[in-house]
Design a protein around this motif. Structure first.
Motif, PDB file in Angstrom:
ATOM      1  N   PRO A 375     -17.992  48.333 -22.160  1.00  0.00           N
ATOM      2  CA  PRO A 375     -17.384  47.598 -23.279  1.00  0.00           C
ATOM      3  C   PRO A 375     -16.155  46.796 -22.843  1.00  0.00           C
ATOM      4  O   PRO A 375     -15.513  47.085 -21.831  1.00  0.00           O
ATOM      5  CB  PRO A 375     -16.959  48.732 -24.216  1.00  0.00           C
ATOM      6  N   TYR A 376     -15.874  45.767 -23.622  1.00  0.00           N
ATOM      7  CA  TYR A 376     -14.569  45.130 -23.516  1.00  0.00           C
ATOM      8  C   TYR A 376     -13.563  46.036 -24.229  1.00  0.00           C
ATOM      9  O   TYR A 376     -13.910  46.791 -25.129  1.00  0.00           O
ATOM     10  CB  TYR A 376     -14.565  43.765 -24.212  1.00  0.00           C
ATOM     11  N   TRP A 377     -12.293  45.909 -23.825  1.00  0.00           N
ATOM     12  CA  TRP A 377     -11.238  46.598 -24.571  1.00  0.00           C
ATOM     13  C   TRP A 377     -10.341  45.562 -25.204  1.00  0.00           C
ATOM     14  O   TRP A 377      -9.650  44.808 -24.516  1.00  0.00           O
ATOM     15  CB  TRP A 377     -10.405  47.505 -23.651  1.00  0.00           C
ATOM     16  N   ARG A 378     -10.395  45.501 -26.529  1.00  0.00           N
ATOM     17  CA  ARG A 378      -9.471  44.624 -27.251  1.00  0.00           C
ATOM     18  C   ARG A 378      -8.175  45.399 -27.438  1.00  0.00           C
ATOM     19  O   ARG A 378      -8.131  46.414 -28.127  1.00  0.00           O
ATOM     20  CB  ARG A 378     -10.064  44.240 -28.608  1.00  0.00           C
ATOM     21  N   VAL A 379      -7.126  44.908 -26.811  1.00  0.00           N
ATOM     22  CA  VAL A 379      -5.857  45.640 -26.801  1.00  0.00           C
ATOM     23  C   VAL A 379      -5.250  45.636 -28.215  1.00  0.00           C
ATOM     24  O   VAL A 379      -5.056  44.563 -28.803  1.00  0.00           O
ATOM     25  CB  VAL A 379      -4.857  45.007 -25.808  1.00  0.00           C
ATOM     26  N   PRO A 380      -4.941  46.802 -28.767  1.00  0.00           N
ATOM     27  CA  PRO A 380      -4.300  46.850 -30.092  1.00  0.00           C
ATOM     28  C   PRO A 380      -2.962  46.117 -30.064  1.00  0.00           C
ATOM     29  O   PRO A 380      -2.233  46.152 -29.063  1.00  0.00           O
ATOM     30  CB  PRO A 380      -4.098  48.356 -30.333  1.00  0.00           C
ATOM     31  N   LYS A 426       5.902  39.045 -32.372  1.00  0.00           N
ATOM     32  CA  LYS A 426       5.109  39.826 -33.332  1.00  0.00           C
ATOM     33  C   LYS A 426       4.756  38.996 -34.557  1.00  0.00           C
ATOM     34  O   LYS A 426       3.694  39.176 -35.157  1.00  0.00           O
ATOM     35  CB  LYS A 426       5.899  41.083 -33.744  1.00  0.00           C
ATOM     36  N   GLY A 427       5.629  38.054 -34.923  1.00  0.00           N
ATOM     37  CA  GLY A 427       5.358  37.215 -36.087  1.00  0.00           C
ATOM     38  C   GLY A 427       4.469  36.036 -35.785  1.00  0.00           C
ATOM     39  O   GLY A 427       3.958  35.382 -36.703  1.00  0.00           O
ATOM     40  N   HIS A 428       4.279  35.735 -34.520  1.00  0.00           N
ATOM     41  CA  HIS A 428       3.426  34.594 -34.138  1.00  0.00           C
ATOM     42  C   HIS A 428       2.714  34.920 -32.824  1.00  0.00           C
ATOM     43  O   HIS A 428       3.290  34.828 -31.744  1.00  0.00           O
ATOM     44  CB  HIS A 428       4.276  33.322 -33.969  1.00  0.00           C
ATOM     45  N   PHE A 429       1.447  35.309 -32.935  1.00  0.00           N
ATOM     46  CA  PHE A 429       0.650  35.640 -31.752  1.00  0.00           C
ATOM     47  C   PHE A 429      -0.822  35.340 -32.072  1.00  0.00           C
ATOM     48  O   PHE A 429      -1.588  36.225 -32.454  1.00  0.00           O
ATOM     49  CB  PHE A 429       0.823  37.120 -31.380  1.00  0.00           C
ATOM     50  N   PRO A 430      -1.244  34.091 -31.929  1.00  0.00           N
ATOM     51  CA  PRO A 430      -2.603  33.673 -32.321  1.00  0.00           C
ATOM     52  C   PRO A 430      -3.671  33.976 -31.263  1.00  0.00           C
ATOM     53  O   PRO A 430      -4.614  33.201 -31.090  1.00  0.00           O
ATOM     54  CB  PRO A 430      -2.433  32.168 -32.526  1.00  0.00           C
ATOM     55  N   TYR A 431      -3.514  35.064 -30.540  1.00  0.00           N
ATOM     56  CA  TYR A 431      -4.455  35.394 -29.477  1.00  0.00           C
ATOM     57  C   TYR A 431      -4.864  36.865 -29.534  1.00  0.00           C
ATOM     58  O   TYR A 431      -4.245  37.679 -30.220  1.00  0.00           O
ATOM     59  CB  TYR A 431      -3.833  35.111 -28.093  1.00  0.00           C
ATOM     60  N   VAL A 432      -5.902  37.167 -28.779  1.00  0.00           N
ATOM     61  CA  VAL A 432      -6.326  38.544 -28.552  1.00  0.00           C
ATOM     62  C   VAL A 432      -6.348  38.768 -27.052  1.00  0.00           C
ATOM     63  O   VAL A 432      -6.851  37.915 -26.296  1.00  0.00           O
ATOM     64  CB  VAL A 432      -7.737  38.801 -29.152  1.00  0.00           C
ATOM     65  N   LEU A 433      -5.777  39.889 -26.624  1.00  0.00           N
ATOM     66  CA  LEU A 433      -5.860  40.256 -25.213  1.00  0.00           C
ATOM     67  C   LEU A 433      -7.054  41.190 -25.046  1.00  0.00           C
ATOM     68  O   LEU A 433      -7.173  42.192 -25.765  1.00  0.00           O
ATOM     69  CB  LEU A 433      -4.575  40.943 -24.751  1.00  0.00           C
ATOM     70  N   ARG A 434      -7.913  40.849 -24.128  1.00  0.00           N
ATOM     71  CA  ARG A 434      -9.142  41.620 -23.942  1.00  0.00           C
ATOM     72  C   ARG A 434      -9.288  41.995 -22.472  1.00  0.00           C
ATOM     73  O   ARG A 434      -9.188  41.148 -21.595  1.00  0.00           O
ATOM     74  CB  ARG A 434     -10.357  40.813 -24.407  1.00  0.00           C
ATOM     75  N   SER A 455      -8.857  52.749 -36.557  1.00  0.00           N
ATOM     76  CA  SER A 455      -9.355  52.018 -35.381  1.00  0.00           C
ATOM     77  C   SER A 455      -9.296  52.857 -34.113  1.00  0.00           C
ATOM     78  O   SER A 455      -8.978  52.365 -33.025  1.00  0.00           O
ATOM     79  CB  SER A 455      -8.562  50.712 -35.177  1.00  0.00           C
ATOM     80  N   VAL A 456      -9.592  54.146 -34.235  1.00  0.00           N
ATOM     81  CA  VAL A 456      -9.675  55.009 -33.058  1.00  0.00           C
ATOM     82  C   VAL A 456     -11.139  55.298 -32.752  1.00  0.00           C
ATOM     83  O   VAL A 456     -12.017  55.134 -33.604  1.00  0.00           O
ATOM     84  CB  VAL A 456      -8.903  56.334 -33.255  1.00  0.00           C
ATOM     85  N   TYR A 457     -11.395  55.743 -31.542  1.00  0.00           N
ATOM     86  CA  TYR A 457     -12.753  56.007 -31.102  1.00  0.00           C
ATOM     87  C   TYR A 457     -12.707  56.940 -29.899  1.00  0.00           C
ATOM     88  O   TYR A 457     -11.627  57.272 -29.393  1.00  0.00           O
ATOM     89  CB  TYR A 457     -13.478  54.697 -30.738  1.00  0.00           C
ATOM     90  N   LEU A 458     -13.856  57.386 -29.446  1.00  0.00           N
ATOM     91  CA  LEU A 458     -13.961  58.160 -28.210  1.00  0.00           C
ATOM     92  C   LEU A 458     -14.319  57.196 -27.084  1.00  0.00           C
ATOM     93  O   LEU A 458     -15.016  56.209 -27.303  1.00  0.00           O
ATOM     94  CB  LEU A 458     -15.046  59.232 -28.319  1.00  0.00           C
ATOM     95  N   HIS A 459     -13.884  57.515 -25.874  1.00  0.00           N
ATOM     96  CA  HIS A 459     -14.263  56.648 -24.753  1.00  0.00           C
ATOM     97  C   HIS A 459     -14.044  57.354 -23.423  1.00  0.00           C
ATOM     98  O   HIS A 459     -13.368  58.381 -23.327  1.00  0.00           O
ATOM     99  CB  HIS A 459     -13.491  55.326 -24.792  1.00  0.00           C
ATOM    100  N   ASP A 460     -14.644  56.770 -22.421  1.00  0.00           N
ATOM    101  CA  ASP A 460     -14.430  57.161 -21.025  1.00  0.00           C
ATOM    102  C   ASP A 460     -13.050  56.624 -20.625  1.00  0.00           C
ATOM    103  O   ASP A 460     -12.345  56.021 -21.432  1.00  0.00           O
ATOM    104  CB  ASP A 460     -15.562  56.545 -20.194  1.00  0.00           C
ATOM    105  N   THR A 461     -12.644  56.822 -19.408  1.00  0.00           N
ATOM    106  CA  THR A 461     -11.362  56.289 -18.946  1.00  0.00           C
ATOM    107  C   THR A 461     -11.465  55.887 -17.482  1.00  0.00           C
ATOM    108  O   THR A 461     -12.312  56.400 -16.743  1.00  0.00           O
ATOM    109  CB  THR A 461     -10.228  57.329 -19.108  1.00  0.00           C
ATOM    110  N   ASN A 462     -10.623  54.965 -17.090  1.00  0.00           N
ATOM    111  CA  ASN A 462     -10.595  54.576 -15.671  1.00  0.00           C
ATOM    112  C   ASN A 462      -9.611  55.424 -14.877  1.00  0.00           C
ATOM    113  O   ASN A 462      -9.401  55.206 -13.693  1.00  0.00           O
ATOM    114  CB  ASN A 462     -10.222  53.094 -15.541  1.00  0.00           C
ATOM    115  N   ASN A 463      -9.011  56.421 -15.549  1.00  0.00           N
ATOM    116  CA  ASN A 463      -8.064  57.325 -14.874  1.00  0.00           C
ATOM    117  C   ASN A 463      -8.526  58.758 -15.113  1.00  0.00           C
ATOM    118  O   ASN A 463      -7.889  59.523 -15.832  1.00  0.00           O
ATOM    119  CB  ASN A 463      -6.651  57.102 -15.411  1.00  0.00           C
TER     120      ASN A 463
END
Length: 559
Positions: A375-380, A426-434, A455-463
């Protein structure tokens, strides 16, 4: 002059009246007669009836507070049980306690077997009354004492019936029970049935949950009580300067609880360290053999306090429905454990990493809808603004080092060097970091989705090395699963109309990006248990989010 004196007198008089009014505004609690000795035992039950009538009236006058200053559970149910006409004694006859009265007193005195505080059920007052009646011949002829016992036992039964079935703590947002309270009629009917069948023990036990986890916890409490019943131990200082003196105090404390046997053995550093490790292993503390602050705090806790911790968790089990689904996933946050239950059996158990205290994993009920491979990770945004944006503003190369790409509102990838990052906030950020998929992705190679507002879920980890840690409350709120591949195989195998379990290794080998939908949604529960029963013993976990402290305060449970 007389007019002035008269004015002062009136003012003083008004002040006295006002003072008396304030004093009388606090309703004084009335008390029933505390002693009514009869000369003829045949008159006892008749006078007991009169004394019960008086107590029911006093209970109403005192707004539900009983004569031992403990509030009645349901005054209206007590009134209904005794009726409007002459209320007879239900727990004794002619100065002799019934067998069910003895049984009820035993259950109250041993309330901690079910993780309940005995004083809630009038244990001090009832025990004192029993001792008085067994040591004083006149006490057996005391109608007031028998009436007091009768009403206290009635309230004790009703309170315990509700507590065993629904728990003591208030309902919360994740309580799954559809029902919440017994009606007055139900309480009266259960008590009447127990008395008629002369079996209060059976009735009360029938109201308890039958979940395997609940029964295992009760079994663990019993074995814990049996092990430490005759032990008493001293309290160690949390701050000390004299190492030699403190070392001897630790030795004494370990001897007192049976963790160190000094018979015929030289007390050296190695023996002390191994004994501390034995204690640490029993109470699920990292076994470093050092009497640090955390270990000393645990050494200072009483047996009763440990049992009450287990009792708080029995209370949490009582918030679950009478029966659970055939198949479900249970995540115990303080235990850092995920279990897959199928037909009452644990089919899979895995270590997990949960949210840090500042970014807690929420308690919730949901169901698994699908899982994603690579999966992609869309950074909160919470992480973007707290951690990433300041780093990016210092060095745009941060994005490449974290395998992050920038996505605009149209879903297109944007060159980060074309953006003036210092104008973003925080008041102006028209992007998503993925974060791009692959082994370096923070989600690892698999993500498990279930519906929830957090917006929580279970997942694997890279660490994956973090699973070796004993303290694993370190995520931003999502739950990292060590046995993610086994969980995926189970989810697929549980869905007979979907994919085959052996498809997953093939997809992984191909590094195939795929979403696997689960037509048969499996329930998932994220819960908070700081004690479990395992193999007949109690296993304790840290109160990582302070939830036990909150419940202790609500229930008035101290150490």
């Amino acid at each position: 002059m007389k007019k002035r004196i008269l004015t002062i007198s009136l003012l003083c008089g008004s002040g006295v009246c006002l003072l008396l009014a304030c004093t009388n505004s606090k309703k004084k609690h009335t008390a029933p007669k505390q002693k009514q000795i009869v000369t003829n035992i045949r008159q006892l039950d008749e006078v007991v009836t009169e004394s019960i009538t008086e107590r029911l009236s006093v209970l109403k006058d005192n707004e539900g507070e009983m004569e031992d200053s403990i509030p009645a559970f349901r005054p209206s149910a007590i009134q209904e049980f005794y009726g409007k006409e002459k209320p007879v004694s239900h727990w004794s006859k002619n100065g002799v306690a019934s067998e069910v009265a003895d049984s009820m007193l035993y259950l109250i005195q041993h309330a901690d077997d079910a993780g309940l505080p005995a004083n809630r059920y009038h244990e001090p007052a009832l025990t004192a009354a029993w001792q008085q009646m067994n040591s004083d011949a006149n006490a057996k002829k005391d109608a007031a004492l028998w009436a007091k016992v009768d009403v206290l036992l009635t309230d004790g039964f009703m309170k315990m019936a509700s507590d065993l079935h629904y728990g003591i703590a208030p309902r919360d947002s994740v309580t799954l029970r559809k029902d919440s309270v017994f009606t007055d009629a139900q309480l009266v009917a259960k008590l009447q049935q127990a008395l008629n069948e002369k079996n209060v023990t059976g009735m009360l036990h029938s109201l308890e949950p039958t979940h395997a986890g609940y029964l295992a916890l009760k079994e663990g409490i019993q074995s814990f009580k049996e092990k430490y019943r005759d032990y008493r131990w001293d309290t160690l200082p949390l701050n000390y300067t004299d190492t030699a003196v403190f070392r001897q105090l630790v030795v004494n404390r370990l001897v007192q609880s049976g963790h160190l046997d000094t018979a015929g053995r030289a007390i050296d550093t190695a023996l002390i360290k191994s004994s501390i490790k034995a204690f640490q292993k029993e109470f699920n503390i990292y076994p470093d053999g050092v009497a640090g602050k955390r270990t000393v705090i645990a050494l200072n806790r009483s047996m009763h306090d440990w049992i009450m911790q287990a009792g708080i968790n029995l209370d949490r089990w009582r918030k679950l429905p009478d029966s659970m689904p055939v198949r479900y996933i249970m995540v115990n946050l303080p235990g850092y454990t995920l279990r897959v239950i199928d037909s009452g059996e644990v089919r899979l158990e895995s270590k997990v990493i949960v949210g840090a205290p500042r970014t807690r994993t929420p308690l919730l009920n949901s169901y698994m809808t699908n899982f994603l491979l690579f999966p992609y990770w869309r950074v909160p945004y919470s992480i973007v603004f707290k951690e990433m944006l300041p780093a990016i503003q210092k060095n745009v190369g941060y994005l490449a080092s974290k395998n992050l790409e920038v996505i605009d509102r149209n879903g297109e990838v944007v060159d980060p060097h074309t953006i003036d990052w210092h104008k973003l906030s925080k008041g102006h950020f028209p992007y998503v970091l993925r974060q791009m998929d692959g082994e370096d992705n923070s989600l690892g190679v698999m993500k498990f989705n279930f519906r929830n507002k957090y917006s929580v879920y279970l997942h694997d980890t890279n660490n994956r090395g973090l699973f070796k840690n004993s303290m694993r409350a370190m995520s931003h709120g999502c739950v990292r699963v060590q046995q993610w591949d086994s969980l995926a195989k189970f989810l697929v195998s549980a869905d007979s109309i979907g994919h085959k379990a052996d498809s997953i290794p093939v997809w992984l080998a191909r590094e195939e990006k795929r979403q696997v939908d689960l037509p048969r949604h499996i329930p998932i529960y994220l819960r908070y248990f700081t004690a479990e029963g395992q193999k007949g013993n109690l296993v304790f976990f840290d109160d990582i989010y302070g939830e036990d402290k909150v419940i202790r305060k609500k229930l008035g449970i101290g150490n």
